[in-house]
Design a protein around this motif. Structure first.
Motif, PDB file in Angstrom:
ATOM      1  N   ILE A  22      -3.237   1.620  -4.434  1.00  0.00           N
ATOM      2  CA  ILE A  22      -3.941   2.187  -3.651  1.00  0.00           C
ATOM      3  C   ILE A  22      -5.339   1.747  -3.577  1.00  0.00           C
ATOM      4  CG2 ILE A  22      -5.081   4.481  -3.377  1.00  0.00           C
ATOM      5  CD1 ILE A  22      -2.911   5.715  -5.253  1.00  0.00           C
ATOM      6  N   PRO A  23      -5.459   1.237  -1.818  1.00  0.00           N
ATOM      7  CA  PRO A  23      -6.785   0.862  -1.755  1.00  0.00           C
ATOM      8  C   PRO A  23      -8.073   1.559  -2.223  1.00  0.00           C
ATOM      9  CG  PRO A  23      -5.698   1.698   0.321  1.00  0.00           C
ATOM     10  CD  PRO A  23      -4.881   1.976  -0.822  1.00  0.00           C
ATOM     11  N   THR A  24      -8.954   0.673  -2.680  1.00  0.00           N
ATOM     12  CA  THR A  24     -10.179   1.463  -3.157  1.00  0.00           C
ATOM     13  C   THR A  24     -11.374   0.667  -2.543  1.00  0.00           C
ATOM     14  OG1 THR A  24     -10.040   0.278  -5.126  1.00  0.00           O
ATOM     15  CG2 THR A  24      -8.973   2.286  -5.152  1.00  0.00           C
TER      16      THR A  24
ATOM     17  N   GLN B 136      -1.381  12.183  -5.742  1.00  0.00           N
ATOM     18  CA  GLN B 136      -1.457  13.040  -4.689  1.00  0.00           C
ATOM     19  C   GLN B 136      -1.288  12.127  -3.265  1.00  0.00           C
ATOM     20  OE1 GLN B 136      -2.828  16.719  -4.024  1.00  0.00           O
ATOM     21  NE2 GLN B 136      -1.542  15.957  -2.314  1.00  0.00           N
ATOM     22  N   VAL B 137      -1.951  11.035  -3.504  1.00  0.00           N
ATOM     23  CA  VAL B 137      -2.046  10.085  -2.386  1.00  0.00           C
ATOM     24  C   VAL B 137      -0.562   9.617  -2.082  1.00  0.00           C
ATOM     25  CG1 VAL B 137      -2.657   7.531  -1.761  1.00  0.00           C
ATOM     26  CG2 VAL B 137      -4.304   9.418  -2.571  1.00  0.00           C
TER      27      VAL B 137
ATOM     28  N   ASP C  64       0.654  -1.109   0.002  1.00  0.00           N
ATOM     29  CA  ASP C  64       0.093  -0.029  -0.022  1.00  0.00           C
ATOM     30  C   ASP C  64       0.825   1.279   0.001  1.00  0.00           C
ATOM     31  OD1 ASP C  64       0.750   0.929   2.906  1.00  0.00           O
ATOM     32  OD2 ASP C  64      -0.818  -0.555   3.416  1.00  0.00           O
ATOM     33  N   PRO C  65       0.279   2.433  -0.154  1.00  0.00           N
ATOM     34  CA  PRO C  65       1.273   3.487  -0.481  1.00  0.00           C
ATOM     35  C   PRO C  65       1.985   3.867   0.874  1.00  0.00           C
ATOM     36  CG  PRO C  65      -0.985   4.071  -1.227  1.00  0.00           C
ATOM     37  CD  PRO C  65      -1.160   2.801  -0.526  1.00  0.00           C
ATOM     38  N   ARG C  66       1.615   3.346   2.059  1.00  0.00           N
ATOM     39  CA  ARG C  66       2.222   3.852   3.125  1.00  0.00           C
ATOM     40  C   ARG C  66       3.538   3.005   3.284  1.00  0.00           C
ATOM     41  NH1 ARG C  66      -1.923   4.308   7.842  1.00  0.00           N
ATOM     42  NH2 ARG C  66      -2.193   6.062   6.358  1.00  0.00           N
TER      43      ARG C  66
ATOM     44  N   ARG D  33       5.108  13.104   1.998  1.00  0.00           N
ATOM     45  CA  ARG D  33       5.102  14.246   2.989  1.00  0.00           C
ATOM     46  C   ARG D  33       4.864  13.907   4.570  1.00  0.00           C
ATOM     47  NH1 ARG D  33       7.121  19.177   2.027  1.00  0.00           N
ATOM     48  NH2 ARG D  33       7.449  19.618   4.233  1.00  0.00           N
ATOM     49  N   MET D  34       3.966  12.909   4.852  1.00  0.00           N
ATOM     50  CA  MET D  34       3.666  12.454   6.332  1.00  0.00           C
ATOM     51  C   MET D  34       5.013  11.793   6.683  1.00  0.00           C
ATOM     52  SD  MET D  34       0.606  13.302   7.336  1.00  0.00           S
ATOM     53  CE  MET D  34      -0.206  11.863   8.536  1.00  0.00           C
TER      54      MET D  34
ATOM     55  N   TYR E 252       1.672  12.549  -0.882  1.00  0.00           N
ATOM     56  CA  TYR E 252       1.021  12.838   0.717  1.00  0.00           C
ATOM     57  C   TYR E 252       1.769  12.039   1.642  1.00  0.00           C
ATOM     58  CZ  TYR E 252      -1.927  12.123   4.608  1.00  0.00           C
ATOM     59  OH  TYR E 252      -2.403  11.817   5.863  1.00  0.00           O
ATOM     60  N   GLU E 253       1.872  10.752   1.413  1.00  0.00           N
ATOM     61  CA  GLU E 253       2.561   9.720   2.222  1.00  0.00           C
ATOM     62  C   GLU E 253       3.899  10.109   2.162  1.00  0.00           C
ATOM     63  OE1 GLU E 253       1.528   7.739   4.349  1.00  0.00           O
ATOM     64  OE2 GLU E 253      -0.266   6.964   3.446  1.00  0.00           O
TER      65      GLU E 253
END
Lengths: 263, 263
Positions: free
Chosen positions: A135-137, A151-152, A93-95, A158-159, A155-156
């Motif tokens: 990306i989970p959907t 973006q997703v 996943d993206p994280r 950036r976090m 964003y990860e």
């Protein structure tokens, strides 16, 4: 973690508005390196409009004719993918993916590939990747807009940057640099030729053999020393084939000779 | 956690395209309840176009004249906000916020408010909120597109919903069982013998070669099919060595013969 070592690569984007949306999403999150592989329409005023104050990211975008050019110098390549490919690849996943990218980016060139709006990346393109990102959907509607997907992912990253704490990773304190995409491709060519030489691979009926081997070696992320060892083994193997076939010695192998520097 | 108890509330949206982008982002992540407080232009074909296959979310959108109407029945209200408001409010990033929303949603009505494209929510509107949500951004460009902001928040909710269902590792959904230690050890023996056969490994001066190869293949975690392929290659390679050394054929290799079941 170094966001300047992470590039976003858009492959064959159809709608210029999406390119603009991507540029804005990137700049919002602190990324700046955009690569466009054979975009249908670029530059374009729709792109500029959607980019809003991220025109500088668009201006600096690198347009290439092929994906290979866009990622040749990258040591870590991530491909965005829907689930359910025929041959599964390491899928995160993206994280989790962002963690891997972030730590790699400290010392390496990292690329994240995003495919076409209508059908994503091809299997061939996905097979260039070390890791696949999903990306989970919702099952009801799984197709994200391209810029949203970027973006997703950004964003990860950036976090993680803001958290300031990165997990220790395999990349730290490794004893050799990881292989570049260029060198990996040369290895695959050499491997394929050798398998043909030893008659393990039948070019007329290759089946999924090379795909499986590519998956194996891209999953492990070879370092340059390991690459040298493997290519050295291939070279030695080819010599034995030539020795067993003295009549064919002149053209026994199409692969360049390779002398391992390190064993 | 119940996504049906979480609504997205857009306040005075200017661009109908953004409303469509929001609808799509919501449906992608499994949310469906959209409230529009005095939108400038809705319904609108730009909204429908950007919504793509989320037209049902648009169709079911509730349009209200005031914010109060849109959140009257909500027990937990979150407002998206840039940093640095005059009056400090509890401010959390999307991840922490999503956790709060998710647990509230089990039994309560939850709203997330997104303000105008150009200036967000007013102080008055923000003061209606239990919590302020801030999406981390680069200091260079902190203004996210509206639909992007909704995407990030909905994505965090989705990640929570899927937690525990996502592949924590590559093991899930892999197409072959991972190799046992036993079989790995047989592979290493076979590999070592083959490297001796092709004279790449000198048993009198092995250096770190096998150590490096063990590290490589244990890092990748081979599956049984990959193991079969690799052992098949080794077996073929050994045959060529024997062919080149007919006088040694009886004892050329100490490794057991191995016929790959799968290529």
């Amino acid at each position: 973690m170094n966001l300047d070592n992470i590039r976003i690569v858009l492959v064959n984007t159809s709608h210029p508005g999406n390119i603009g949306g991507v540029a804005r999403a990137m700049k919002n999150m602190g990324l700046s390196r955009l690569y466009l592989v054979a975009p249908r329409q670029f530059p374009d005023e729709q792109a500029s409009w959607r980019a809003a104050s991220a025109g500088d990211v668009l201006d600096a975008a690198v347009v290439t004719a092929t994906l290979d050019e866009a990622i040749a110098d990258c040591q870590f390549v991530v491909g965005t993918s829907a689930r359910g490919r025929r041959i599964p690849w390491p899928l995160q996943d993206p994280r989790s993916c962002a963690r891997r990218m972030a730590s790699a980016s400290a010392t390496e060139q990292v690329a994240v590939l995003f495919g076409r709006e209508d059908r994503g990346l091809t299997n061939e393109e996905l097979q260039l990747c070390n890791l696949h990102l999903n990306i989970p959907t919702s099952a009801d509607y799984s197709s994200l807009n391209l810029a949203m997907a970027v973006q997703v992912v950004c964003y990860e990253l950036r976090m993680l940057l803001d958290a300031g704490q990165l997990p220790a990773s395999e990349d730290d304190e490794w004893d050799a640099p990881f292989a570049t995409r260029d060198n990996m491709e040369r290895f695959y060519q050499h491997l394929e030729q050798t398998l043909v030489d030893v008659e393990f691979l039948d070019p007329a009926a290759p089946r999924q053999l090379m795909t499986r081997l590519r998956r194996l070696y891209s999953r492990v992320r070879l370092d340059e020393m390991e690459l040298n060892i493997l290519r050295g083994i291939l070279t030695e193997t080819q010599k034995w084939v030539r020795k067993a076939q003295p009549q064919d010695v002149s053209g026994a192998s199409g692969a360049e000779d390779y002398t391992p520097k390190t064993k």
